[in-house]
Design a protein around this motif. Structure first.
Motif, PDB file in Angstrom:
ATOM      1  N   UNK A  50       0.840  -1.195   0.000  1.00  0.00           N
ATOM      2  CA  UNK A  50       0.000   0.000   0.000  1.00  0.00           C
ATOM      3  C   UNK A  50       0.874   1.243   0.000  1.00  0.00           C
ATOM      4  N   UNK A  51       0.448   2.242  -0.754  1.00  0.00           N
ATOM      5  CA  UNK A  51       1.178   3.498  -0.851  1.00  0.00           C
ATOM      6  C   UNK A  51       0.315   4.629  -0.323  1.00  0.00           C
ATOM      7  N   UNK A  52       0.930   5.485   0.472  1.00  0.00           N
ATOM      8  CA  UNK A  52       0.276   6.694   0.971  1.00  0.00           C
ATOM      9  C   UNK A  52       0.741   7.847   0.091  1.00  0.00           C
ATOM     10  N   UNK A  53      -0.218   8.462  -0.586  1.00  0.00           N
ATOM     11  CA  UNK A  53       0.078   9.529  -1.540  1.00  0.00           C
ATOM     12  C   UNK A  53      -0.343  10.874  -0.947  1.00  0.00           C
ATOM     13  N   UNK A  54       0.585  11.799  -0.928  1.00  0.00           N
ATOM     14  CA  UNK A  54       0.332  13.145  -0.394  1.00  0.00           C
ATOM     15  C   UNK A  54      -0.547  13.939  -1.368  1.00  0.00           C
ATOM     16  N   UNK A  55      -1.139  15.034  -0.901  1.00  0.00           N
ATOM     17  CA  UNK A  55      -2.000  15.849  -1.763  1.00  0.00           C
ATOM     18  C   UNK A  55      -1.319  16.354  -3.039  1.00  0.00           C
ATOM     19  N   UNK A  56       0.002  16.496  -3.016  1.00  0.00           N
ATOM     20  CA  UNK A  56       0.710  16.965  -4.212  1.00  0.00           C
ATOM     21  C   UNK A  56       1.032  15.834  -5.186  1.00  0.00           C
ATOM     22  N   UNK A  57       0.592  14.601  -4.856  1.00  0.00           N
ATOM     23  CA  UNK A  57       0.806  13.460  -5.733  1.00  0.00           C
ATOM     24  C   UNK A  57       2.079  12.688  -5.472  1.00  0.00           C
ATOM     25  N   UNK A  58       2.879  13.120  -4.502  1.00  0.00           N
ATOM     26  CA  UNK A  58       4.128  12.427  -4.210  1.00  0.00           C
ATOM     27  C   UNK A  58       3.894  11.241  -3.269  1.00  0.00           C
ATOM     28  N   UNK A  59       4.752  10.241  -3.388  1.00  0.00           N
ATOM     29  CA  UNK A  59       4.701   9.082  -2.504  1.00  0.00           C
ATOM     30  C   UNK A  59       5.231   9.495  -1.140  1.00  0.00           C
ATOM     31  N   UNK A  60       4.422   9.324  -0.109  1.00  0.00           N
ATOM     32  CA  UNK A  60       4.827   9.704   1.248  1.00  0.00           C
ATOM     33  C   UNK A  60       5.379   8.502   2.003  1.00  0.00           C
ATOM     34  N   UNK A  61       4.735   7.322   1.844  1.00  0.00           N
ATOM     35  CA  UNK A  61       5.176   6.110   2.543  1.00  0.00           C
ATOM     36  C   UNK A  61       4.554   4.886   1.885  1.00  0.00           C
ATOM     37  N   UNK A  62       5.183   3.733   2.103  1.00  0.00           N
ATOM     38  CA  UNK A  62       4.646   2.460   1.624  1.00  0.00           C
ATOM     39  C   UNK A  62       4.748   1.438   2.749  1.00  0.00           C
ATOM     40  N   UNK A  63       3.726   0.611   2.878  1.00  0.00           N
ATOM     41  CA  UNK A  63       3.692  -0.452   3.890  1.00  0.00           C
ATOM     42  C   UNK A  63       2.906  -1.621   3.330  1.00  0.00           C
ATOM     43  N   UNK A  64       3.036  -2.779   3.970  1.00  0.00           N
ATOM     44  CA  UNK A  64       2.299  -3.974   3.546  1.00  0.00           C
ATOM     45  C   UNK A  64       0.916  -4.063   4.196  1.00  0.00           C
ATOM     46  N   UNK A  65       0.684  -3.268   5.223  1.00  0.00           N
ATOM     47  CA  UNK A  65      -0.599  -3.281   5.923  1.00  0.00           C
ATOM     48  C   UNK A  65      -1.122  -1.839   5.980  1.00  0.00           C
ATOM     49  N   UNK A  66      -2.350  -1.613   5.467  1.00  0.00           N
ATOM     50  CA  UNK A  66      -2.849  -0.229   5.420  1.00  0.00           C
ATOM     51  C   UNK A  66      -2.950   0.431   6.794  1.00  0.00           C
ATOM     52  N   UNK A  67      -3.240  -0.346   7.827  1.00  0.00           N
ATOM     53  CA  UNK A  67      -3.329   0.239   9.167  1.00  0.00           C
ATOM     54  C   UNK A  67      -1.982   0.795   9.629  1.00  0.00           C
ATOM     55  N   UNK A  68      -0.884   0.230   9.125  1.00  0.00           N
ATOM     56  CA  UNK A  68       0.435   0.774   9.456  1.00  0.00           C
ATOM     57  C   UNK A  68       0.622   2.135   8.798  1.00  0.00           C
ATOM     58  N   UNK A  69       0.043   2.304   7.605  1.00  0.00           N
ATOM     59  CA  UNK A  69       0.084   3.624   6.970  1.00  0.00           C
ATOM     60  C   UNK A  69      -0.751   4.633   7.747  1.00  0.00           C
ATOM     61  N   UNK A  70      -1.827   4.158   8.358  1.00  0.00           N
ATOM     62  CA  UNK A  70      -2.653   5.059   9.179  1.00  0.00           C
ATOM     63  C   UNK A  70      -1.836   5.603  10.344  1.00  0.00           C
ATOM     64  N   UNK A  71      -1.022   4.746  10.941  1.00  0.00           N
ATOM     65  CA  UNK A  71      -0.160   5.190  12.046  1.00  0.00           C
ATOM     66  C   UNK A  71       0.817   6.256  11.553  1.00  0.00           C
ATOM     67  N   UNK A  72       1.438   6.022  10.403  1.00  0.00           N
ATOM     68  CA  UNK A  72       2.368   6.997   9.820  1.00  0.00           C
ATOM     69  C   UNK A  72       1.633   8.308   9.523  1.00  0.00           C
ATOM     70  N   UNK A  73       0.461   8.191   8.907  1.00  0.00           N
ATOM     71  CA  UNK A  73      -0.341   9.366   8.553  1.00  0.00           C
ATOM     72  C   UNK A  73      -0.752  10.150   9.797  1.00  0.00           C
ATOM     73  N   UNK A  74      -1.304   9.451  10.790  1.00  0.00           N
ATOM     74  CA  UNK A  74      -1.757  10.119  12.015  1.00  0.00           C
ATOM     75  C   UNK A  74      -0.602  10.806  12.734  1.00  0.00           C
ATOM     76  N   UNK A  75       0.544  10.143  12.776  1.00  0.00           N
ATOM     77  CA  UNK A  75       1.710  10.729  13.435  1.00  0.00           C
ATOM     78  C   UNK A  75       2.145  12.006  12.717  1.00  0.00           C
ATOM     79  N   UNK A  76       2.182  11.950  11.398  1.00  0.00           N
ATOM     80  CA  UNK A  76       2.569  13.127  10.623  1.00  0.00           C
ATOM     81  C   UNK A  76       1.561  14.262  10.816  1.00  0.00           C
TER      82      UNK A  76
END
Length: 86
Positions: free
Chosen positions: A13-39
């Motif tokens: 799974x890839x987390x894409x920022x509003x400007x279209x850039x790749x912010x982070x990638x993880x194998x579990x979407x909930x792990x991206x939620x942690x990265x997103x929430x922290x940011x």
């Protein structure tokens, strides 16, 4: 493939920022939620920019993240992706 062999598909799974850039990638979407929430917690609420997006590499499903996106939305997205790969 024989009945004794098991095919395992692993999504990424890839987390894409509003400007279209790749912010982070993880194998579990909930792990991206942690990265997103922290940011996002480091940014004042009135300065946060949306929408963000999570994209499944295998299923190509997308989760649009806005200020109103809930934990249930993340769970449903994860469940939907997992069901397609099972």
């Amino acid at each position: 493939m024989s009945s004794d062999e098991v095919m395992v598909t692993i999504d990424k799974f890839s987390l894409i920022a509003p400007d279209g850039s790749l912010f982070a990638s993880k194998r579990i979407p909930e792990h991206l939620k942690v990265v997103f929430d922290d940011y996002m917690s480091s940014i004042p609420k009135d300065e946060r920019v949306y929408p963000w997006e999570v994209i499944s590499r295998e299923t190509v499903f997308r989760l649009k993240i806005t200020a109103e996106t809930t934990q249930a939305d993340w769970r449903e997205f994860s469940r939907k992706c997992q069901m397609v790969l099972d």
